[in-house]
Design an enzyme around this catalytic site. Sequence first.
Site, PDB file in Angstrom:
ATOM      1  N   HIS A 190     113.657  91.151  24.297  1.00  9.47           N
ATOM      2  CA  HIS A 190     112.599  91.186  23.288  1.00  9.47           C
ATOM      3  C   HIS A 190     112.983  90.316  22.088  1.00  9.47           C
ATOM      4  O   HIS A 190     112.162  89.571  21.548  1.00  9.47           O
ATOM      5  CB  HIS A 190     112.388  92.625  22.802  1.00  9.47           C
ATOM      6  CG  HIS A 190     111.374  93.412  23.573  1.00  9.47           C
ATOM      7  ND1 HIS A 190     111.642  93.932  24.814  1.00  9.47           N
ATOM      8  CD2 HIS A 190     110.106  93.781  23.262  1.00  9.47           C
ATOM      9  CE1 HIS A 190     110.579  94.606  25.238  1.00  9.47           C
ATOM     10  NE2 HIS A 190     109.625  94.531  24.321  1.00  9.47           N
ATOM     11  N   ARG A 223     113.809  96.490  17.707  1.00  6.89           N
ATOM     12  CA  ARG A 223     114.482  97.033  18.889  1.00  6.89           C
ATOM     13  C   ARG A 223     115.505  98.090  18.517  1.00  6.89           C
ATOM     14  O   ARG A 223     115.747  99.040  19.263  1.00  6.89           O
ATOM     15  CB  ARG A 223     115.167  95.897  19.678  1.00  6.89           C
ATOM     16  CG  ARG A 223     114.259  94.726  19.989  1.00  6.89           C
ATOM     17  CD  ARG A 223     113.026  95.150  20.753  1.00  6.89           C
ATOM     18  NE  ARG A 223     113.376  95.680  22.047  1.00  6.89           N
ATOM     19  CZ  ARG A 223     112.767  96.712  22.630  1.00  6.89           C
ATOM     20  NH1 ARG A 223     111.773  97.328  22.029  1.00  6.89           N
ATOM     21  NH2 ARG A 223     113.145  97.130  23.812  1.00  6.89           N
ATOM     22  N   ASP A 233     123.265  93.762  20.614  1.00  7.44           N
ATOM     23  CA  ASP A 233     122.243  93.285  21.555  1.00  7.44           C
ATOM     24  C   ASP A 233     121.271  92.352  20.847  1.00  7.44           C
ATOM     25  O   ASP A 233     120.858  91.316  21.388  1.00  7.44           O
ATOM     26  CB  ASP A 233     121.427  94.453  22.126  1.00  7.44           C
ATOM     27  CG  ASP A 233     122.235  95.444  22.921  1.00  7.44           C
ATOM     28  OD1 ASP A 233     123.369  95.120  23.315  1.00  7.44           O
ATOM     29  OD2 ASP A 233     121.729  96.558  23.149  1.00  7.44           O
TER      30      ASP A 233
END
Length: 503
Positions: A190, A223, A233
């Site tokens: 994403h 996220r 991440d």
Amino acid sequence: MDFTVLRLTLLRMAASAMLTVSLFASVAEAKDISSFGGTELGTVPEFHPELGMGWLEGYLDQKALPNSLLLIPRPPEAGSTAQLLDDEVARNTLALRTTPRFALAENDFDLKFSSLISDFSCALNTQITEENAPYLSTLLRRSVSDLGLSTYTAKNYYHRTRPFQQNNEPIGVPKYRAELAKDPSYPSGHTAIGWGLALLLTEIVPDRADEILARGRAFGESRMVVNHHWYSDVVWGRFMGAATVARLHASPTFRADLEAARAEVAVVLAKGLAPAGDCKAEAAALALGFQASDVTAIDILLEPDTTMLQHAKANNARLLKAYPSGFPLDAAHNPHITLIQRFVRTADLDKVYATIDQVFTSAKVADMKLAAIKYYYIPTNDLGVAGIVIERTPELVKLQADLIDAVRPFTAATGSSAAFVTTPDDPLIDPLLIGYVSTFVPEASGEHFNPHITTGVAARKYLEDMIAEPFERFTFSPAGAAVYQLGQFGTAARKLNAVDVNR
């Protein structure tokens, strides 16, 4: 959106290079033919139309995609400093779950193209659709496929579990919990998509670069807010987004499409179309950041009148001429006089605002006559932070003492990085600053109170000469007061509440 099918499709495509190469090869002839050397509209097959994502087959075949396994480090190991940072950031996001920021983060989960382009509408300050911008839409619909696929070599190799699988906390869009648990966490796809689209849109509308990049950054931060991804991440997902955009620029078809989109969007912007959605609500949600805390680090300050502003800006201009790498006095560095810095309970902020409003009203702050008496600087290696010293008067000392008393019922002994305004690039606050705010009372109050206005940075030798010069004393008055949330280096980073001192 069928999230399960999308994830399984991406996993399968990344694991099978031959399959992906054949998919791209099958459309190679049709998608790169046009009079200007770019994509002929309507000729590129949709990327797995059964998903309903609205993506198109990308510009790059599997072999041309940046190799995330080679480009990014291993994910943090259990017990490492990096994993401790991931854990801290994850904890600090949890308090946002009942806020507008969490709702926006849930909205950012949707990767359908129509939603993606809408996410950037306020940042672009216009409304982009497939109908009014077909070339831009084609560019982005193709690029998003490449961006999404770029993370899966590392994902499939490391199989990192997601934060909710370890902290067992709630997540955004919970109906996809089982599917997310099957999809590796590192790096964030994403985030690669959001940051990559932001980079592309910045090239097309450079006048809105700051707004677009901020929205792209926030898209990745979402996220963490929904507890789907770790901080690392997101950091390395953003890296893969940038790497993929760099690789796309090697494609002649992509470059031709980019130029066509740039010309097309200029026409759209000239029409003055209003953005889609509620931009004020979005801005308010984004202002909450991506970390929350039950404690907030605040700066209660005075805002000077025009007389002081003119002197401060003149001195700032002088310092910038001597040291161009310094900072200008602007929206990020507003001249002000700090009265107190404290950690307060976030839940009590409204009470803080109400009680200090009474203090400022009683003190008749607008009638105060303050005096600027000299320059000062604080050395830091070969440089110094400089400013103008304000005379410490009995009424200023009393105002500070009254504010300390008013805020005392709502104060906390200390706080963490989450109490401050931070960014993903600089998420940890210097422990020295945390200690300074914790001990501001009594170490910077009362007889130790040093009212001043910071004006800039320069070399120590230059500042030594400056403070040796005669200083022409002048007077001024406060024009306002405010509560700010502190940022890195103790800056007044985000205005939380303004106080009308002219009542």
